[in-house]
Design a protein around this motif. Sequence first.
Motif, PDB file in Angstrom:
ATOM      1  N   GLY A 213     -16.554  33.389  31.970  1.00  6.04           N
ATOM      2  CA  GLY A 213     -16.834  34.212  33.143  1.00  6.04           C
ATOM      3  C   GLY A 213     -16.986  33.381  34.402  1.00  6.04           C
ATOM      4  O   GLY A 213     -17.770  33.723  35.285  1.00  6.04           O
ATOM      5  N   ALA A 214     -16.243  32.282  34.490  1.00  9.09           N
ATOM      6  CA  ALA A 214     -16.432  31.373  35.628  1.00  9.09           C
ATOM      7  C   ALA A 214     -15.709  31.866  36.880  1.00  9.09           C
ATOM      8  O   ALA A 214     -16.033  31.474  37.985  1.00  9.09           O
ATOM      9  N   ILE A 215     -14.711  32.719  36.675  1.00  4.87           N
ATOM     10  CA  ILE A 215     -13.865  33.093  37.808  1.00  4.87           C
ATOM     11  C   ILE A 215     -14.155  34.526  38.220  1.00  4.87           C
ATOM     12  O   ILE A 215     -14.062  35.455  37.417  1.00  4.87           O
ATOM     13  N   ASP A 216     -14.530  34.713  39.463  1.00  2.87           N
ATOM     14  CA  ASP A 216     -14.688  36.060  40.021  1.00  2.87           C
ATOM     15  C   ASP A 216     -13.425  36.397  40.802  1.00  2.87           C
ATOM     16  O   ASP A 216     -12.474  35.626  40.843  1.00  2.87           O
ATOM     17  N   GLU A 217     -13.423  37.569  41.419  1.00  5.03           N
ATOM     18  CA  GLU A 217     -12.283  37.938  42.275  1.00  5.03           C
ATOM     19  C   GLU A 217     -12.788  38.207  43.669  1.00  5.03           C
ATOM     20  O   GLU A 217     -13.853  38.790  43.851  1.00  5.03           O
ATOM     21  N   ASP A 218     -12.006  37.805  44.639  1.00  2.00           N
ATOM     22  CA  ASP A 218     -12.412  38.146  46.003  1.00  2.00           C
ATOM     23  C   ASP A 218     -11.901  39.545  46.339  1.00  2.00           C
ATOM     24  O   ASP A 218     -11.268  40.209  45.499  1.00  2.00           O
ATOM     25  N   GLU A 219     -12.144  39.983  47.559  1.00  2.00           N
ATOM     26  CA  GLU A 219     -11.802  41.373  47.922  1.00  2.00           C
ATOM     27  C   GLU A 219     -10.310  41.656  47.748  1.00  2.00           C
ATOM     28  O   GLU A 219      -9.899  42.768  47.443  1.00  2.00           O
ATOM     29  N   GLU A 220      -9.509  40.608  47.923  1.00  4.70           N
ATOM     30  CA  GLU A 220      -8.062  40.819  47.807  1.00  4.70           C
ATOM     31  C   GLU A 220      -7.567  40.668  46.379  1.00  4.70           C
ATOM     32  O   GLU A 220      -6.377  40.826  46.127  1.00  4.70           O
TER      33      GLU A 220
ATOM     34  N   TYR B 158     -12.969  30.767  42.211  1.00  8.22           N
ATOM     35  CA  TYR B 158     -13.523  29.842  41.216  1.00  8.22           C
ATOM     36  C   TYR B 158     -14.972  29.513  41.518  1.00  8.22           C
ATOM     37  O   TYR B 158     -15.338  29.296  42.660  1.00  8.22           O
ATOM     38  N   ASN B 159     -15.778  29.516  40.459  1.00  6.81           N
ATOM     39  CA  ASN B 159     -17.140  28.998  40.568  1.00  6.81           C
ATOM     40  C   ASN B 159     -17.140  27.737  39.719  1.00  6.81           C
ATOM     41  O   ASN B 159     -17.390  27.794  38.517  1.00  6.81           O
ATOM     42  N   GLU B 160     -16.804  26.628  40.363  1.00  7.13           N
ATOM     43  CA  GLU B 160     -16.554  25.404  39.587  1.00  7.13           C
ATOM     44  C   GLU B 160     -17.749  25.007  38.720  1.00  7.13           C
ATOM     45  O   GLU B 160     -17.582  24.458  37.640  1.00  7.13           O
ATOM     46  N   GLY B 161     -18.932  25.293  39.236  1.00 10.38           N
ATOM     47  CA  GLY B 161     -20.125  24.921  38.475  1.00 10.38           C
ATOM     48  C   GLY B 161     -20.218  25.641  37.154  1.00 10.38           C
ATOM     49  O   GLY B 161     -20.832  25.158  36.206  1.00 10.38           O
ATOM     50  N   ARG B 162     -19.623  26.822  37.068  1.00 11.72           N
ATOM     51  CA  ARG B 162     -19.680  27.584  35.818  1.00 11.72           C
ATOM     52  C   ARG B 162     -18.555  27.201  34.867  1.00 11.72           C
ATOM     53  O   ARG B 162     -18.488  27.670  33.739  1.00 11.72           O
ATOM     54  N   CYS B 163     -17.623  26.380  35.370  1.00 10.33           N
ATOM     55  CA  CYS B 163     -16.405  26.075  34.612  1.00 10.33           C
ATOM     56  C   CYS B 163     -16.679  25.016  33.554  1.00 10.33           C
ATOM     57  O   CYS B 163     -17.431  24.081  33.758  1.00 10.33           O
ATOM     58  N   ARG B 164     -16.032  25.194  32.371  1.00 11.92           N
ATOM     59  CA  ARG B 164     -16.183  24.197  31.305  1.00 11.92           C
ATOM     60  C   ARG B 164     -14.972  23.271  31.244  1.00 11.92           C
ATOM     61  O   ARG B 164     -14.865  22.449  30.358  1.00 11.92           O
ATOM     62  N   ARG B 165     -14.019  23.485  32.109  1.00 13.28           N
ATOM     63  CA  ARG B 165     -12.827  22.606  32.202  1.00 13.28           C
ATOM     64  C   ARG B 165     -11.947  22.672  30.955  1.00 13.28           C
ATOM     65  O   ARG B 165     -11.391  21.674  30.522  1.00 13.28           O
ATOM     66  N   CYS B 166     -11.838  23.846  30.352  1.00 11.99           N
ATOM     67  CA  CYS B 166     -11.000  23.951  29.155  1.00 11.99           C
ATOM     68  C   CYS B 166      -9.537  24.166  29.510  1.00 11.99           C
ATOM     69  O   CYS B 166      -8.648  23.832  28.756  1.00 11.99           O
ATOM     70  N   GLY B 167      -9.296  24.760  30.688  1.00  6.28           N
ATOM     71  CA  GLY B 167      -7.926  25.018  31.095  1.00  6.28           C
ATOM     72  C   GLY B 167      -7.358  26.316  30.565  1.00  6.28           C
ATOM     73  O   GLY B 167      -6.151  26.540  30.643  1.00  6.28           O
ATOM     74  N   THR B 168      -8.190  27.184  30.026  1.00 11.72           N
ATOM     75  CA  THR B 168      -7.682  28.465  29.524  1.00 11.72           C
ATOM     76  C   THR B 168      -7.033  29.271  30.665  1.00 11.72           C
ATOM     77  O   THR B 168      -6.030  29.953  30.460  1.00 11.72           O
ATOM     78  N   CYS B 169      -7.572  29.126  31.869  1.00 10.91           N
ATOM     79  CA  CYS B 169      -6.972  29.813  33.029  1.00 10.91           C
ATOM     80  C   CYS B 169      -5.577  29.261  33.297  1.00 10.91           C
ATOM     81  O   CYS B 169      -4.648  29.992  33.604  1.00 10.91           O
ATOM     82  N   MET B 170      -5.472  27.950  33.143  1.00  7.29           N
ATOM     83  CA  MET B 170      -4.187  27.293  33.376  1.00  7.29           C
ATOM     84  C   MET B 170      -3.159  27.777  32.361  1.00  7.29           C
ATOM     85  O   MET B 170      -1.993  28.014  32.700  1.00  7.29           O
ATOM     86  N   GLY B 171      -3.596  27.938  31.128  1.00  9.72           N
ATOM     87  CA  GLY B 171      -2.691  28.437  30.100  1.00  9.72           C
ATOM     88  C   GLY B 171      -2.335  29.892  30.330  1.00  9.72           C
ATOM     89  O   GLY B 171      -1.259  30.351  29.957  1.00  9.72           O
ATOM     90  N   ALA B 172      -3.244  30.632  30.947  1.00 16.05           N
ATOM     91  CA  ALA B 172      -3.031  32.062  31.136  1.00 16.05           C
ATOM     92  C   ALA B 172      -2.083  32.345  32.289  1.00 16.05           C
ATOM     93  O   ALA B 172      -1.385  33.353  32.299  1.00 16.05           O
ATOM     94  N   CYS B 173      -2.048  31.464  33.265  1.00 17.27           N
ATOM     95  CA  CYS B 173      -1.370  31.782  34.527  1.00 17.27           C
ATOM     96  C   CYS B 173       0.140  31.904  34.348  1.00 17.27           C
ATOM     97  O   CYS B 173       0.815  30.938  34.000  1.00 17.27           O
TER      98      CYS B 173
END
Lengths: 203, 759
Positions: free
Chosen positions: B567-574, B579-594
């Motif tokens: 749950g590290a990534i929120d969405e802005d109004e658009e 990204y909330n880097e502090g909440r990130c575990r650096r696994c790269g799952t977002c990178m794999g998802a993109c």
Amino acid sequence: MSNTAMVKKYRNDFLREVEEKVEEGDWVRMCMQCGVCAGSCPLGDAWEHPPQEIFMMIRAGKREEVLGSDSMWMCTSCYNCIVRCPRELPITHIMHGLANYAHRLGLAPKANPTRRFAKIFWDNIATSGRVNELKLSLGLYFMDGFGNGIKKALAMKDVGLGLLKTGRLDPMGLFKAGGIKDKSGLQKALKKAREIEDTRKGY
Amino acid sequence: MADEKKIGAYICTGCGIGDRLDAKQLEMTAQRDGKAQVVKTHEFLCSADGVKTIQDDIDNDGVNRVVICACSRRAKTDAFAFDGVTLSRANLREGVIWVRPDSDEAQETTQEMADDYVRMACAEAKYLDVPEPNENHGNNLRILVVGGGITGMTAALESARAGYDVLLVEKGPELGGWMRKLHKRIPDRAPFDEPMDTGIDDLVAAIEASDKITVALNSRIARTSGAPGQFSVDIATESGSTTTENVGAIIQATGFKLHDPAAFPEFGYGNADVITSAELEELASAADGGPIKRPSDGKEVKAVAFIQDVGQNSTEVGKLRYDSGAGDLVAIKQAMYFKHHNGDDCDTTIIYDNLRTPGTAGEDFYRSGQRKEVIFTKGAVSKVDAAGDTLKVSFHDKILDEDTEMEADLVVLDMGMIPVTGPDPYATLEIDTDDDEAEVVEEEEKEDGVEAENPVEVSVESILNLDYRQGTDLPQLKFGFLDSHFICFPYETRRTGIYAAGPVRRPMDIGQAIDDATGAALKAIQAAENAQVGRAAHPRSGDLSFPTFRKEGCTQCKRCTVECPFGAIDEDEEGYPQYNEGRCRRCGTCMGACPVRVISFKNYSVETIGQQLKAVDIPDEFDEKPRLMVLACENDAYPALDMAAMNRIEYSAFVRVIPVRCLGSVNTIWITDALNSGYDGIILMGCKKGDDYQCHFVKGSEIAHMRMSKIDDTLNQLNLEKERVATYEVEITDIERAPKLINDMAATIEEIGMSPFKF
């Protein structure tokens, strides 16, 4: 405690009785019902209630069933259970203790051959201080009547003759007094021992 | 940062590498194919002299992309640690010579393998950048503890003792929780034979005396936002006022509640003399040292029956599927109350099915109970009813195998512990994408639905009120307990910087809860401290890299915000990811998802892997030398292969293994690229997934498996056999299996033939 003591189920009356009167009976509460004794007993199949069950029955207050059971009479003192018990209960001794207690109360199964053998053996040895083998075996053969005694003796005749030939069995033993020197001393000692036990256990 | 990337490749000939491989050839490969400006060979690279050679080149020659062609990246990490440069490792030892036979026939393919690894490491080096700490970090080191029971109080005190400020929030009017209600507690020190005082008053006094701990009673968390080091928390008091506090990390110690005894009428709850173990504590305290009396008529109790595991360990509707574990020790403790207060002749019978007295302490306490003549009976209770002025407990004695009954003055029910947690974010999460992923989530919901029918009441009131895109509370694993890996990472939840301790994590007793609280306090401190310097806390502790995305390319598809296991990534109004880097575990799952590949880390990106796989020399179709690619999780599968190498377990020379941070970071473009480049087979090795997962990133492997289940379409489009791509769960202990999977794939390729995509 009389033979007809009223025992409530799963209350500790009988357990306390066992703790008080039975050799090593105060160990019974420590059984954790793992069943290793039951699994270790080489004669397990012959037992109606393996030691694990006997201990549970004591806790459940099954006085008549425990003391009237022939299970503990099946124990051959192989000590497997004692060696293996993770709680280190002296199970063999407890079984003998229970058997002894049941016998003294007159609740032990009358026809149980182990009990009868034990009695013959005891009477034999307690009289003279030595086991008279000939009298012991004859006593055993004829404990179920004359006919049965003859049958058993005939069935065992080869063994008997062998023993005779090799001088392992003295036929005159039947008539010889034998035994230890100070028989009356032994009798006195046994009598005293019994007195001590009775006082301690409160018979 | 140096303006120009200068690759220095260092080939080690130690550990037998020089005997088995042609170092001159490797040098040439690094120079010609790897485009390394500096290439050196050393006979003992990890020695002080070897390391100095590299350091000199960095200092004097401007080398800033170091490529070590020696052992596995998992070996000699202390020696090969250079500041300000990137590091790539070509695994020539564990990856090549140790897994290949030392024979003349094998020499050619073994050398090719090594050459490829050198090419791959150089290719990676070109695309690596040195990560810098995340600047968007907070500096708050204060610890928020939610819950004022024994767990929360211990966590607060431990944090304070370590020198950190603590805010302790309790919803009730006083501290103490369940422990305040106890007469005595299970002993926590040798000889573990008697119940001991709870010491609750001393504990509360210590908290009140601490100038580091602020206590907020009658308070709840109305809103939590931010990230480790910079959480902003609204504390709402019962009186209606709300204050906003800033904290660096959070510990949730919200404890448990007892299962409702009234749900099991067969046990006679409602009769005044049938009580729960919690109620017995009050009764024992009320006795004030005198004999415990039964509630109905005040008669001194002379026989008590404890019924264990009421409504537990069952799949029946309305019952808990788990066992609360601590209840048996509680029953032993309470039986001792009667032995102490009501005399040795008070009969205490514990009717259990599976007695759990964990540890030496538990075993000693159990024995102590037996010595005090507490009686244990293995049985299943079917009914409790009144019989005259006493109670009749009907049960099946499981040792004697018979239905029987006993009389008791008092019956004590051991009720299950139910965690006090908020709603599970993934039970209610609505996915507003219309592709296949929605289906999978729906299936998950259905499964959850079945569990929900098991009407174990889970509080639906939010505890933390997280202002996160992925729900208001901490994710749960099973039966309402918070998801935290119970062996490897016990206090880590799936929300970075927020830790779970005590019975919200799993059922436990006071002793375990105290251990838990201490552990969680240390983790919380660690998280806040790491956040302060802009680096990751767990499990990539100290990692400075963090994901960024190229906004121009983003299509706002939301896959990254949905799939992030933390749950590290929120969405802005658009609808762009925030990204909330502090909440990130650096696994790269977002990178794999993109799907448009705009997400990357400085030192880990679609290119750093993509270029490696493209750097491999693909022989002609008629060379009969297939190429297999393995994407292996660096946490479990890669070490398993390393250990296979240490055991000299051989595998195919045609394989090229690329470690990835997590299988979740595998972007399907790598698979497509590999197939297009002429690879014949691809194996993905991730961790065990599911409820008993072993994935460091909890959901990474699961997500990867889900993505790969759809790779068949790609294979169909390319007109390729689906056997060419396989995904496996590999455990770190799969030392023999991992090489076998590779060899099996090699055999499969031999059977189905080479890929037609070789150029």
